[in-house]
Design an enzyme around this catalytic site. Structure first.
Site, PDB file in Angstrom:
ATOM      1  CB  SER A  25      -0.919  -0.042   1.223  1.00  0.00           C
ATOM      2  OG  SER A  25      -1.895   0.972   1.151  1.00  0.00           O
ATOM      3  CG  ASN A  26      -0.441   4.745  -1.160  1.00  0.00           C
ATOM      4  OD1 ASN A  26      -1.066   5.506  -0.425  1.00  0.00           O
ATOM      5  ND2 ASN A  26      -1.007   4.150  -2.210  1.00  0.00           N
ATOM      6  NE  ARG A  27       5.927   6.336   4.450  1.00  0.00           N
ATOM      7  CZ  ARG A  27       6.188   5.621   5.541  1.00  0.00           C
ATOM      8  NH1 ARG A  27       5.338   5.598   6.543  1.00  0.00           N
ATOM      9  NH2 ARG A  27       7.313   4.940   5.619  1.00  0.00           N
TER      10      ARG A  27
END
Ligand code: CTP
Length: 214
Positions: A25-27
């Protein structure tokens, strides 16, 4: 003043499963989308479709469509986009997914593990290609070099009406922070805004969208 009836806001990260218990995923926090939605509500837009990846920031009193993967977001956009007056792509859509999600938990039997990633479709590009007459399409860009040149190219390639450009640097990380310094890029101009809270920025973005519609 434009009379928007239905808007779509995408928000948060997407997550791409590796096996039944792991993902990439990402932030993205989902804060930008959250404030864009609150601001749309304040302006009395009757239908707000909020398509969001996993996030702590879920606005009240809007039609929330939870998704996980980029392909799920694409499916929901395809269902909803044609009748939308405005589409705001604030989500941080994962550029890649695992080519084959493992059906069982991966065991740590080997010293190295290689995961093959395949590209996700560019949802914003697809929306630009099927954009309806009068529909307003807004996207984001995060750039580190030749930022205006890249932004202009993206605006054109993705058939956008407004691009919110983040120049990513140590002073302006943009992700998972409360304040942002951005540029508005339209077919006509590039305009820098002062660094501000994401809630204030959301109001400026909606002002710009109404300006474009008139
Ligand atoms: N986006 C999308 N589908 C993807 C990836 C991104 O719709 N598969 C949208 C995001 O919602 C955001 C914008 O595209 O509005 C972000 O683009 P950005 O990541 O800055 O650039 P890319 O177009 O992905 O190109 P590059 O990574 O080459 O900079």
């Amino acid at each position: 003043m434009a009379n928007f009836k239905k808007v779509i806001i995408t928000s948060g990260p997407t997550i791409e499963p590796i096996d039944p218990i792991r993902f990439i995923s990402n932030r993205s926090s989902g804060k930008s989308g959250f404030h864009l939605s609150s601001e749309a509500k304040k302006r009395g837009i009757p239908r707000i479709i909020y398509i969001t990846g996993p996030s702590r920031y879920i606005p009240p009193d809007v039609e929330v469509v939870p998704i996980e993967t980029a392909l799920e977001m694409r499916y929901q956009l395809q269902k909803q986009a044609a009748q939308a007056d405005v589409i705001l792509m604030a989500a941080a859509v994962g550029d890649y997914r695992i080519d084959r999600c493992y059906p069982e938990k991966i065991k740590k039997t080997k010293d190295t593990l290689t995961l093959q990633l395949v590209k996700n479709p560019d949802l914003l590009f697809e929306l630009g290609r099927s954009k309806k007459e009068g529909q307003i399409l807004v996207g984001y860009a995060a750039e580190t070099e030749d930022i205006f040149e890249h932004a202009k190219q993206k605006l054109e390639k993705k058939n956008l009406d407004l691009l919110i450009l983040n120049k990513i640097s140590a002073e302006n990380p943009a992700f998972s922070v409360d304040e942002n310094q951005v540029y508005f890029v339209t077919k006509e101009v590039i305009r820098g805004l002062p660094k501000m809270d994401k809630a204030d920025l959301a109001a400026h973005i909606w002002d710009e969208i109404y300006k474009i519609a008139n």
